[in-house]
Enzyme design. Sequence first.
Site, PDB file in Angstrom:
ATOM      1  N   HIS A 119       0.838  -1.202   0.000  1.00 58.54           N
ATOM      2  CA  HIS A 119       0.000   0.000   0.000  1.00 58.54           C
ATOM      3  C   HIS A 119       0.870   1.249   0.000  1.00 58.54           C
ATOM      4  O   HIS A 119       1.965   1.267   0.546  1.00 58.54           O
ATOM      5  CB  HIS A 119      -0.983   0.003   1.177  1.00 58.54           C
ATOM      6  N   ASP A 169      -0.084   4.429   1.029  1.00 54.47           N
ATOM      7  CA  ASP A 169      -0.332   5.469   2.033  1.00 54.47           C
ATOM      8  C   ASP A 169       0.476   5.204   3.290  1.00 54.47           C
ATOM      9  O   ASP A 169       0.959   4.088   3.526  1.00 54.47           O
ATOM     10  CB  ASP A 169      -1.816   5.561   2.371  1.00 54.47           C
ATOM     11  N   ASP A 218       6.174   1.525   6.725  1.00 54.72           N
ATOM     12  CA  ASP A 218       4.919   0.810   6.545  1.00 54.72           C
ATOM     13  C   ASP A 218       4.045   1.672   5.647  1.00 54.72           C
ATOM     14  O   ASP A 218       3.429   2.621   6.108  1.00 54.72           O
ATOM     15  CB  ASP A 218       4.261   0.595   7.900  1.00 54.72           C
ATOM     16  N   GLU A 278      -4.958   2.026   2.980  1.00 53.77           N
ATOM     17  CA  GLU A 278      -4.891   0.816   3.788  1.00 53.77           C
ATOM     18  C   GLU A 278      -4.948   1.142   5.271  1.00 53.77           C
ATOM     19  O   GLU A 278      -5.596   0.434   6.054  1.00 53.77           O
ATOM     20  CB  GLU A 278      -3.611   0.045   3.461  1.00 53.77           C
ATOM     21  N   GLU A 279      -4.256   2.199   5.676  1.00 57.88           N
ATOM     22  CA  GLU A 279      -4.120   2.515   7.092  1.00 57.88           C
ATOM     23  C   GLU A 279      -5.421   3.018   7.724  1.00 57.88           C
ATOM     24  O   GLU A 279      -5.495   3.153   8.943  1.00 57.88           O
ATOM     25  CB  GLU A 279      -3.020   3.565   7.291  1.00 57.88           C
ATOM     26  N   ASP A 318       3.660  -6.063   2.958  1.00 53.88           N
ATOM     27  CA  ASP A 318       3.340  -5.263   4.136  1.00 53.88           C
ATOM     28  C   ASP A 318       3.731  -6.004   5.408  1.00 53.88           C
ATOM     29  O   ASP A 318       3.315  -5.635   6.500  1.00 53.88           O
ATOM     30  CB  ASP A 318       1.841  -4.932   4.140  1.00 53.88           C
ATOM     31  N   HIS A 365       4.030   3.697  12.856  1.00 49.03           N
ATOM     32  CA  HIS A 365       2.924   4.607  13.152  1.00 49.03           C
ATOM     33  C   HIS A 365       3.271   5.630  14.228  1.00 49.03           C
ATOM     34  O   HIS A 365       2.374   6.314  14.733  1.00 49.03           O
ATOM     35  CB  HIS A 365       1.643   3.845  13.550  1.00 49.03           C
TER      36      HIS A 365
END
Length: 477
Positions: free
Chosen positions: A74, A76, A114, A144-145, A168, A451
Amino acid sequence: MKEFDLSRPQNFWFNEIAKIPHPSFKEKKISDFIVQFAKDRNLAWKQDEVWNVIVEKPASPGYENATPLILQAHIDMVPAKVDGSTHNFETDPLDLYVDDEGWLHARGTTLGGDDGHGVAYMLSVLDDDELPHPPLQCFFTTMEEVGLIGSTYVKAEDVKADRMINLDGGGETSTGVSAAGGCTVHIHQDVEWVENDKPTYKLCVDGLTGGHSGGMIHLEKGNSIVLAARAIEEAVARGMDFELVSFTGGEKNNAIPRVAAITFASDTSFEKIARLIKESEDHIKTELEFSDGGVTVKVEETEKSDKCIRDGIKIVDCAYLMPNGFQHRSMVIEGLTVTSLNLGVVTTSESEVVLDTLIRSAIDSAAHDLKDRLHILADRLGLRFELVGIFSGWNYEPVSPMRELLRETVRKYGNELSEHAGHGGNECGVFKALNPKLDIITFGPKGTDVHTPNEKLNLDSFERSYQMLKDMISACK
Protein backbone atom coordinates in the site's frame (compact mmCIF):
# COMPACT_ATOMS: atom_id res chain seq x y z
CA MET A 1 25.24 9.59 11.28
CA LYS A 2 25.81 7.29 8.33
CA GLU A 3 25.15 7.93 4.65
CA PHE A 4 21.98 6.68 3.00
CA ASP A 5 23.46 4.72 0.08
CA LEU A 6 21.28 5.64 -2.90
CA SER A 7 23.23 3.36 -5.25
CA ARG A 8 21.16 0.46 -3.88
CA PRO A 9 17.90 0.33 -5.85
CA GLN A 10 15.54 -0.17 -2.92
CA ASN A 11 17.17 2.76 -1.09
CA PHE A 12 16.94 4.94 -4.18
CA TRP A 13 13.23 4.33 -4.65
CA PHE A 14 12.47 4.68 -0.95
CA ASN A 15 14.18 8.07 -1.06
CA GLU A 16 12.17 9.04 -4.15
CA ILE A 17 8.80 8.23 -2.62
CA ALA A 18 9.79 9.97 0.63
CA LYS A 19 9.93 13.19 -1.40
CA ILE A 20 6.21 12.83 -2.26
CA PRO A 21 3.65 13.49 0.49
CA HIS A 22 1.42 10.43 0.79
CA PRO A 23 -0.71 10.26 3.95
CA SER A 24 -3.96 8.31 3.76
CA PHE A 25 -6.58 9.99 1.55
CA LYS A 26 -3.84 12.09 -0.09
CA GLU A 27 -2.21 9.48 -2.35
CA LYS A 28 -2.91 10.98 -5.78
CA LYS A 29 0.58 12.47 -6.21
CA ILE A 30 2.38 9.21 -5.44
CA SER A 31 -0.18 7.28 -7.50
CA ASP A 32 0.49 9.56 -10.49
CA PHE A 33 4.23 9.14 -9.90
CA ILE A 34 3.85 5.35 -10.22
CA VAL A 35 1.78 5.74 -13.39
CA GLN A 36 4.50 7.91 -14.92
CA PHE A 37 7.10 5.36 -13.81
CA ALA A 38 5.19 2.67 -15.74
CA LYS A 39 4.74 4.87 -18.80
CA ASP A 40 8.46 5.65 -18.90
CA ARG A 41 9.23 1.91 -19.01
CA ASN A 42 6.47 0.94 -21.46
CA LEU A 43 4.78 -1.21 -18.83
CA ALA A 44 1.04 -1.86 -18.84
CA TRP A 45 -0.74 0.02 -16.07
CA LYS A 46 -4.19 0.75 -14.69
CA GLN A 47 -5.21 3.50 -12.28
CA ASP A 48 -8.69 3.48 -10.73
CA GLU A 49 -10.93 6.07 -9.13
CA VAL A 50 -9.33 5.78 -5.67
CA TRP A 51 -5.78 5.95 -7.13
CA ASN A 52 -4.91 2.27 -6.83
CA VAL A 53 -2.37 1.41 -9.52
CA ILE A 54 -1.71 -1.98 -11.13
CA VAL A 55 1.52 -2.31 -13.12
CA GLU A 56 2.19 -5.44 -15.17
CA LYS A 57 5.57 -6.67 -16.39
CA PRO A 58 5.83 -9.50 -18.95
CA ALA A 59 7.80 -12.63 -18.08
CA SER A 60 11.52 -12.61 -18.70
CA PRO A 61 12.97 -15.09 -21.25
CA GLY A 62 12.50 -18.69 -20.10
CA TYR A 63 9.60 -17.78 -17.80
CA GLU A 64 6.92 -17.26 -20.43
CA ASN A 65 4.97 -20.34 -19.30
CA ALA A 66 5.37 -19.66 -15.59
CA THR A 67 2.34 -18.97 -13.41
CA PRO A 68 1.95 -15.22 -12.84
CA LEU A 69 2.95 -13.73 -9.50
CA ILE A 70 1.40 -10.79 -7.64
CA LEU A 71 3.46 -8.37 -5.56
CA GLN A 72 1.37 -6.06 -3.39
CA ALA A 73 1.92 -3.09 -1.06
CA HIS A 74 0.00 0.00 0.00
CA ILE A 75 1.16 3.50 -0.87
CA ASP A 76 -0.33 5.47 2.03
CA MET A 77 1.39 6.14 5.36
CA VAL A 78 0.32 7.13 8.87
CA PRO A 79 1.08 10.83 9.45
CA ALA A 80 2.37 11.30 13.01
CA LYS A 81 4.90 13.84 14.27
CA VAL A 82 6.54 14.97 17.50
CA ASP A 83 5.05 17.78 19.53
CA GLY A 84 6.12 21.15 18.17
CA SER A 85 6.87 19.88 14.67
CA THR A 86 5.83 22.18 11.81
CA HIS A 87 5.92 19.36 9.25
CA ASN A 88 2.98 19.42 6.83
CA PHE A 89 2.26 15.88 5.62
CA GLU A 90 0.30 17.18 2.62
CA THR A 91 3.10 19.36 1.25
CA ASP A 92 6.48 18.55 2.83
CA PRO A 93 8.90 15.74 1.94
CA LEU A 94 10.14 13.47 4.71
CA ASP A 95 13.54 14.40 6.15
CA LEU A 96 15.44 11.09 6.07
CA TYR A 97 18.61 10.26 7.98
CA VAL A 98 20.58 7.15 9.00
CA ASP A 99 21.73 6.76 12.61
CA ASP A 100 25.09 5.32 13.69
CA GLU A 101 23.61 1.81 14.07
CA GLY A 102 22.36 1.75 10.47
CA TRP A 103 18.67 2.46 11.01
CA LEU A 104 16.75 4.78 8.71
CA HIS A 105 14.58 7.49 10.33
CA ALA A 106 12.54 10.52 9.34
CA ARG A 107 13.38 13.53 11.45
CA GLY A 108 10.48 14.31 13.79
CA THR A 109 7.87 12.26 11.90
CA THR A 110 6.81 8.79 10.95
CA LEU A 111 9.07 7.22 8.34
CA GLY A 112 6.40 5.57 6.24
CA GLY A 113 8.37 2.32 6.18
CA ASP A 114 4.92 0.81 6.54
CA ASP A 115 4.55 0.32 3.64
CA GLY A 116 7.23 2.36 1.89
CA HIS A 117 9.58 -0.60 2.01
CA GLY A 118 7.09 -2.66 -0.03
CA VAL A 119 6.55 0.12 -2.57
CA ALA A 120 10.32 0.58 -2.95
CA TYR A 121 10.78 -3.16 -3.47
CA MET A 122 8.15 -3.27 -6.23
CA LEU A 123 9.58 -0.26 -8.05
CA SER A 124 13.03 -1.83 -7.82
CA VAL A 125 11.80 -5.13 -9.26
CA LEU A 126 9.90 -3.41 -12.06
CA ASP A 127 13.00 -1.36 -12.89
CA ASP A 128 15.34 -4.39 -12.94
CA ASP A 129 15.83 -5.76 -16.47
CA GLU A 130 18.31 -8.40 -15.28
CA LEU A 131 16.11 -10.21 -12.76
CA PRO A 132 14.60 -13.48 -14.05
CA HIS A 133 10.91 -13.45 -13.23
CA PRO A 134 7.47 -14.85 -14.14
CA PRO A 135 4.70 -12.55 -15.40
CA LEU A 136 4.33 -9.93 -12.65
CA GLN A 137 1.38 -7.94 -11.42
CA CYS A 138 2.27 -5.18 -8.94
CA PHE A 139 -0.68 -3.81 -6.98
CA PHE A 140 -0.10 -0.42 -5.33
CA THR A 141 -3.15 0.15 -3.10
CA THR A 142 -4.43 3.19 -1.23
CA MET A 143 -6.03 4.04 2.13
CA GLU A 144 -4.89 0.82 3.79
CA GLU A 145 -4.12 2.52 7.09
CA VAL A 146 -7.68 3.82 7.45
CA GLY A 147 -9.57 0.58 6.86
CA LEU A 148 -8.19 -1.24 3.80
CA ILE A 149 -10.36 1.05 1.68
CA GLY A 150 -8.37 1.14 -1.55
CA SER A 151 -8.03 -2.62 -1.90
CA THR A 152 -11.81 -3.07 -1.73
CA TYR A 153 -12.01 -1.26 -5.10
CA VAL A 154 -9.84 -3.87 -6.83
CA LYS A 155 -11.85 -5.95 -9.29
CA ALA A 156 -11.72 -9.75 -9.38
CA GLU A 157 -10.98 -9.71 -13.11
CA ASP A 158 -7.81 -7.72 -12.42
CA VAL A 159 -6.36 -10.50 -10.25
CA LYS A 160 -4.62 -12.67 -12.85
CA ALA A 161 -2.48 -14.86 -10.58
CA ASP A 162 -2.89 -17.66 -8.05
CA ARG A 163 0.10 -16.70 -5.91
CA MET A 164 0.96 -13.49 -4.12
CA ILE A 165 3.65 -11.87 -1.98
CA ASN A 166 2.17 -9.21 0.26
CA LEU A 167 5.01 -6.80 1.11
CA ASP A 168 3.34 -5.26 4.14
CA GLY A 169 4.98 -7.82 6.41
CA GLY A 170 8.01 -7.35 8.60
CA GLY A 171 10.68 -9.11 10.57
CA GLU A 172 12.57 -10.67 7.63
CA THR A 173 12.22 -14.22 8.99
CA SER A 174 8.50 -14.29 9.77
CA THR A 175 5.32 -14.48 7.73
CA GLY A 176 1.63 -14.11 8.36
CA VAL A 177 -0.67 -17.07 7.91
CA SER A 178 -4.06 -15.51 8.59
CA ALA A 179 -5.77 -12.19 9.27
CA ALA A 180 -9.15 -11.03 10.38
CA GLY A 181 -11.79 -9.70 8.09
CA GLY A 182 -14.83 -7.92 9.31
CA CYS A 183 -16.98 -4.86 9.05
CA THR A 184 -17.81 -1.54 10.65
CA VAL A 185 -21.32 -1.01 12.00
CA HIS A 186 -22.90 2.27 13.07
CA ILE A 187 -26.07 2.25 15.16
CA HIS A 188 -27.88 5.60 15.21
CA GLN A 189 -30.52 7.11 17.42
CA ASP A 190 -32.02 10.20 15.83
CA VAL A 191 -32.31 12.90 18.49
CA GLU A 192 -35.56 14.52 19.50
CA TRP A 193 -34.76 17.18 22.08
CA VAL A 194 -37.26 17.93 24.86
CA GLU A 195 -37.20 20.54 27.62
CA ASN A 196 -35.57 19.57 30.89
CA ASP A 197 -36.16 21.02 34.35
CA LYS A 198 -34.34 18.33 36.34
CA PRO A 199 -30.84 18.53 37.86
CA THR A 200 -28.03 17.31 35.59
CA TYR A 201 -25.24 14.84 36.42
CA LYS A 202 -22.21 13.42 34.65
CA LEU A 203 -21.03 9.84 34.99
CA CYS A 204 -17.42 9.17 33.94
CA VAL A 205 -15.58 5.88 33.42
CA ASP A 206 -11.81 6.34 33.44
CA GLY A 207 -8.56 4.66 34.45
CA LEU A 208 -8.71 1.86 31.88
CA THR A 209 -5.63 0.88 29.86
CA GLY A 210 -7.26 0.37 26.46
CA GLY A 211 -5.28 -1.14 23.61
CA HIS A 212 -5.59 -2.27 20.01
CA SER A 213 -8.75 -4.24 19.41
CA GLY A 214 -6.93 -6.65 17.12
CA GLY A 215 -3.99 -7.60 19.31
CA MET A 216 -5.42 -7.10 22.82
CA ILE A 217 -9.13 -7.91 22.69
CA HIS A 218 -8.55 -11.32 24.30
CA LEU A 219 -7.06 -9.78 27.46
CA GLU A 220 -10.50 -9.00 28.93
CA LYS A 221 -9.77 -5.29 29.29
CA GLY A 222 -12.60 -3.03 30.31
CA ASN A 223 -14.57 -1.15 27.64
CA SER A 224 -15.43 2.29 29.02
CA ILE A 225 -18.51 2.72 26.82
CA VAL A 226 -20.01 -0.61 27.84
CA LEU A 227 -19.18 -0.01 31.49
CA ALA A 228 -20.76 3.44 31.47
CA ALA A 229 -23.93 1.96 29.99
CA ARG A 230 -23.87 -0.82 32.58
CA ALA A 231 -23.57 1.57 35.51
CA ILE A 232 -26.57 3.57 34.26
CA GLU A 233 -28.64 0.44 33.59
CA GLU A 234 -27.92 -0.96 37.06
CA ALA A 235 -28.87 2.34 38.68
CA VAL A 236 -32.08 2.60 36.65
CA ALA A 237 -32.98 -0.98 37.63
CA ARG A 238 -32.63 0.08 41.28
CA GLY A 239 -34.93 3.05 40.95
CA MET A 240 -32.88 5.93 39.50
CA ASP A 241 -34.75 8.30 37.21
CA PHE A 242 -32.85 8.89 33.95
CA GLU A 243 -33.02 11.18 30.92
CA LEU A 244 -30.05 11.18 28.52
CA VAL A 245 -28.32 14.46 27.66
CA SER A 246 -25.21 13.09 25.94
CA PHE A 247 -23.17 9.89 25.59
CA THR A 248 -19.52 10.16 24.49
CA GLY A 249 -16.43 7.97 24.57
CA GLY A 250 -13.57 6.41 22.65
CA GLU A 251 -11.44 7.73 19.80
CA LYS A 252 -11.24 5.00 17.11
CA ASN A 253 -13.24 1.85 16.56
CA ASN A 254 -10.08 -0.27 16.41
CA ALA A 255 -9.02 0.84 19.91
CA ILE A 256 -10.60 -0.43 23.13
CA PRO A 257 -12.03 2.77 24.64
CA ARG A 258 -10.45 3.98 27.88
CA VAL A 259 -12.77 6.86 28.79
CA ALA A 260 -16.51 7.44 28.43
CA ALA A 261 -19.07 9.83 29.87
CA ILE A 262 -22.85 9.92 30.14
CA THR A 263 -24.48 13.23 31.01
CA PHE A 264 -28.04 12.81 32.24
CA ALA A 265 -30.90 14.54 34.00
CA SER A 266 -32.62 13.00 37.01
CA ASP A 267 -34.95 13.95 39.84
CA THR A 268 -33.46 11.21 42.01
CA SER A 269 -31.42 12.63 44.90
CA PHE A 270 -27.70 12.93 44.30
CA GLU A 271 -27.03 10.92 47.45
CA LYS A 272 -28.93 7.94 46.04
CA ILE A 273 -27.38 8.29 42.58
CA ALA A 274 -23.86 8.39 44.06
CA ARG A 275 -24.59 5.32 46.20
CA LEU A 276 -25.94 3.33 43.26
CA ILE A 277 -23.00 4.23 41.02
CA LYS A 278 -20.55 3.36 43.83
CA GLU A 279 -22.12 -0.10 44.06
CA SER A 280 -21.56 -0.62 40.33
CA GLU A 281 -17.99 0.66 40.59
CA ASP A 282 -17.21 -1.81 43.38
CA HIS A 283 -18.53 -4.73 41.32
CA ILE A 284 -16.64 -3.64 38.19
CA LYS A 285 -13.38 -3.16 40.10
CA THR A 286 -13.65 -6.69 41.49
CA GLU A 287 -14.35 -8.16 38.05
CA LEU A 288 -11.47 -6.28 36.40
CA GLU A 289 -9.01 -6.59 39.28
CA PHE A 290 -6.45 -8.53 37.25
CA SER A 291 -7.11 -7.16 33.77
CA ASP A 292 -7.89 -3.44 34.27
CA GLY A 293 -7.68 -2.78 38.00
CA GLY A 294 -7.32 0.99 37.71
CA VAL A 295 -10.89 1.54 36.52
CA THR A 296 -12.97 4.27 38.15
CA VAL A 297 -16.69 4.96 37.80
CA LYS A 298 -17.63 8.35 39.23
CA VAL A 299 -20.66 10.64 39.11
CA GLU A 300 -20.82 14.34 39.85
CA GLU A 301 -23.27 17.18 39.64
CA THR A 302 -22.75 19.36 36.58
CA GLU A 303 -24.20 22.46 34.94
CA LYS A 304 -27.91 22.05 34.37
CA SER A 305 -28.92 21.21 30.79
CA ASP A 306 -32.09 22.86 29.50
CA LYS A 307 -32.83 19.92 27.22
CA CYS A 308 -32.52 16.14 27.08
CA ILE A 309 -33.10 13.39 24.51
CA ARG A 310 -36.50 11.76 24.32
CA ASP A 311 -36.15 7.98 24.89
CA GLY A 312 -32.38 8.37 25.16
CA ILE A 313 -32.28 5.23 27.27
CA LYS A 314 -32.62 3.23 24.02
CA ILE A 315 -29.06 3.93 22.86
CA VAL A 316 -27.80 3.14 26.36
CA ASP A 317 -29.77 -0.12 26.26
CA CYS A 318 -28.09 -0.95 22.96
CA ALA A 319 -24.58 -0.29 24.24
CA TYR A 320 -25.34 -2.46 27.27
CA LEU A 321 -27.02 -5.37 25.46
CA MET A 322 -24.96 -5.70 22.29
CA PRO A 323 -22.26 -8.39 22.14
CA ASN A 324 -18.79 -6.95 22.65
CA GLY A 325 -15.21 -8.10 23.05
CA PHE A 326 -13.64 -11.53 22.61
CA GLN A 327 -16.00 -14.10 21.04
CA HIS A 328 -14.12 -17.14 19.67
CA ARG A 329 -10.58 -18.53 19.66
CA SER A 330 -8.83 -20.78 17.16
CA MET A 331 -8.82 -24.50 17.85
CA VAL A 332 -5.81 -24.89 15.51
CA ILE A 333 -3.46 -22.03 16.37
CA GLU A 334 -2.75 -21.56 20.08
CA GLY A 335 -3.63 -18.12 21.42
CA LEU A 336 -5.26 -16.81 18.23
CA THR A 337 -8.50 -14.86 18.51
CA VAL A 338 -10.72 -15.75 15.57
CA THR A 339 -13.74 -13.54 16.21
CA SER A 340 -14.34 -10.38 18.23
CA LEU A 341 -16.06 -7.03 18.12
CA ASN A 342 -15.23 -3.70 19.71
CA LEU A 343 -17.65 -0.91 20.54
CA GLY A 344 -14.95 1.72 20.07
CA VAL A 345 -16.70 5.10 19.80
CA VAL A 346 -19.92 6.77 20.86
CA THR A 347 -20.72 10.34 19.85
CA THR A 348 -23.58 12.74 20.46
CA SER A 349 -24.45 15.62 18.14
CA GLU A 350 -27.44 17.91 17.81
CA SER A 351 -29.08 15.40 15.46
CA GLU A 352 -28.07 11.91 16.61
CA VAL A 353 -26.22 9.58 18.96
CA VAL A 354 -24.02 7.02 17.17
CA LEU A 355 -22.40 3.78 18.34
CA ASP A 356 -19.39 2.79 16.18
CA THR A 357 -18.39 -0.90 16.32
CA LEU A 358 -15.66 -2.83 14.50
CA ILE A 359 -16.29 -6.55 13.98
CA ARG A 360 -13.31 -8.83 13.23
CA SER A 361 -13.13 -12.48 12.19
CA ALA A 362 -10.92 -14.68 10.03
CA ILE A 363 -14.13 -16.51 9.11
CA ASP A 364 -16.50 -14.36 7.08
CA SER A 365 -19.65 -16.16 8.23
CA ALA A 366 -18.83 -15.44 11.87
CA ALA A 367 -18.45 -11.73 11.14
CA HIS A 368 -21.74 -11.73 9.24
CA ASP A 369 -23.44 -13.47 12.18
CA LEU A 370 -22.39 -10.70 14.57
CA LYS A 371 -23.40 -8.04 12.07
CA ASP A 372 -26.86 -9.63 11.77
CA ARG A 373 -27.26 -9.81 15.55
CA LEU A 374 -26.49 -6.09 15.86
CA HIS A 375 -28.97 -5.38 13.08
CA ILE A 376 -31.74 -7.28 14.86
CA LEU A 377 -30.96 -5.59 18.18
CA ALA A 378 -31.07 -2.15 16.59
CA ASP A 379 -34.40 -2.96 14.91
CA ARG A 380 -35.94 -4.20 18.16
CA LEU A 381 -34.91 -0.99 19.94
CA GLY A 382 -36.15 1.25 17.13
CA LEU A 383 -32.64 2.40 16.21
CA ARG A 384 -31.12 2.79 12.78
CA PHE A 385 -28.52 0.24 11.59
CA GLU A 386 -25.80 1.19 9.09
CA LEU A 387 -23.16 -1.10 7.58
CA VAL A 388 -20.29 1.28 6.85
CA GLY A 389 -17.66 -1.04 5.39
CA ILE A 390 -16.91 -4.74 5.04
CA PHE A 391 -13.77 -6.70 4.20
CA SER A 392 -12.96 -10.41 4.05
CA GLY A 393 -10.73 -12.44 6.32
CA TRP A 394 -7.78 -14.63 5.45
CA ASN A 395 -8.20 -17.99 7.14
CA TYR A 396 -5.26 -20.29 7.90
CA GLU A 397 -4.40 -22.88 5.22
CA PRO A 398 -2.11 -25.74 6.30
CA VAL A 399 -0.74 -26.29 2.77
CA SER A 400 0.99 -23.34 1.08
CA PRO A 401 3.69 -23.79 -1.59
CA MET A 402 4.53 -20.09 -1.34
CA ARG A 403 5.10 -20.44 2.40
CA GLU A 404 7.41 -23.39 1.77
CA LEU A 405 9.33 -21.33 -0.80
CA LEU A 406 9.78 -18.59 1.77
CA ARG A 407 10.85 -21.17 4.36
CA GLU A 408 13.54 -22.50 2.02
CA THR A 409 14.72 -18.98 1.23
CA VAL A 410 14.97 -18.01 4.90
CA ARG A 411 16.98 -21.18 5.59
CA LYS A 412 19.35 -20.34 2.75
CA TYR A 413 20.14 -17.14 4.63
CA GLY A 414 20.79 -19.03 7.87
CA ASN A 415 17.49 -18.71 9.73
CA GLU A 416 14.25 -20.55 10.37
CA LEU A 417 10.89 -19.14 9.32
CA SER A 418 8.38 -18.27 12.03
CA GLU A 419 4.68 -18.10 11.30
CA HIS A 420 2.30 -15.70 12.98
CA ALA A 421 -1.46 -15.49 12.90
CA GLY A 422 -2.98 -12.16 13.84
CA HIS A 423 -6.41 -10.85 14.69
CA GLY A 424 -5.80 -7.57 12.91
CA GLY A 425 -6.99 -6.96 9.39
CA ASN A 426 -4.81 -6.68 6.31
CA GLU A 427 -5.23 -6.61 2.56
CA CYS A 428 -4.53 -10.34 2.15
CA GLY A 429 -8.12 -11.17 3.05
CA VAL A 430 -9.45 -8.73 0.46
CA PHE A 431 -7.36 -10.31 -2.30
CA LYS A 432 -8.17 -13.83 -1.10
CA ALA A 433 -11.88 -13.05 -1.48
CA LEU A 434 -11.26 -11.91 -5.06
CA ASN A 435 -9.48 -15.17 -5.86
CA PRO A 436 -10.04 -17.98 -3.32
CA LYS A 437 -7.23 -20.02 -4.94
CA LEU A 438 -4.65 -17.33 -4.14
CA ASP A 439 -1.63 -18.68 -2.21
CA ILE A 440 -0.39 -15.77 -0.09
CA ILE A 441 2.66 -14.98 2.02
CA THR A 442 3.60 -11.78 3.80
CA PHE A 443 7.18 -10.58 3.80
CA GLY A 444 9.28 -7.56 4.67
CA PRO A 445 12.38 -6.24 6.49
CA LYS A 446 12.88 -5.40 10.15
CA GLY A 447 11.38 -2.16 11.40
CA THR A 448 10.20 -0.84 14.75
CA ASP A 449 7.81 1.72 16.25
CA VAL A 450 5.64 1.93 13.15
CA HIS A 451 2.92 4.61 13.15
CA THR A 452 4.96 6.73 15.59
CA PRO A 453 7.60 9.46 15.13
CA ASN A 454 10.14 6.94 16.49
CA GLU A 455 9.65 4.64 13.49
CA LYS A 456 12.85 3.24 12.00
CA LEU A 457 13.89 0.74 9.32
CA ASN A 458 16.97 -1.49 9.58
CA LEU A 459 18.94 -0.92 6.38
CA ASP A 460 20.94 -4.17 6.58
CA SER A 461 17.64 -6.05 6.79
CA PHE A 462 16.17 -3.86 4.04
CA GLU A 463 19.03 -4.90 1.74
CA ARG A 464 19.03 -8.57 2.76
CA SER A 465 15.24 -8.88 2.45
CA TYR A 466 15.37 -7.42 -1.04
CA GLN A 467 17.88 -10.08 -2.06
CA MET A 468 15.60 -12.72 -0.54
CA LEU A 469 12.62 -11.30 -2.44
CA LYS A 470 14.53 -11.46 -5.72
CA ASP A 471 15.49 -15.07 -4.97
CA MET A 472 11.86 -16.00 -4.43
CA ILE A 473 10.69 -14.20 -7.56
CA SER A 474 13.30 -16.00 -9.67
CA ALA A 475 12.27 -19.33 -8.11
CA CYS A 476 8.64 -18.85 -9.22
CA LYS A 477 8.94 -20.74 -12.50
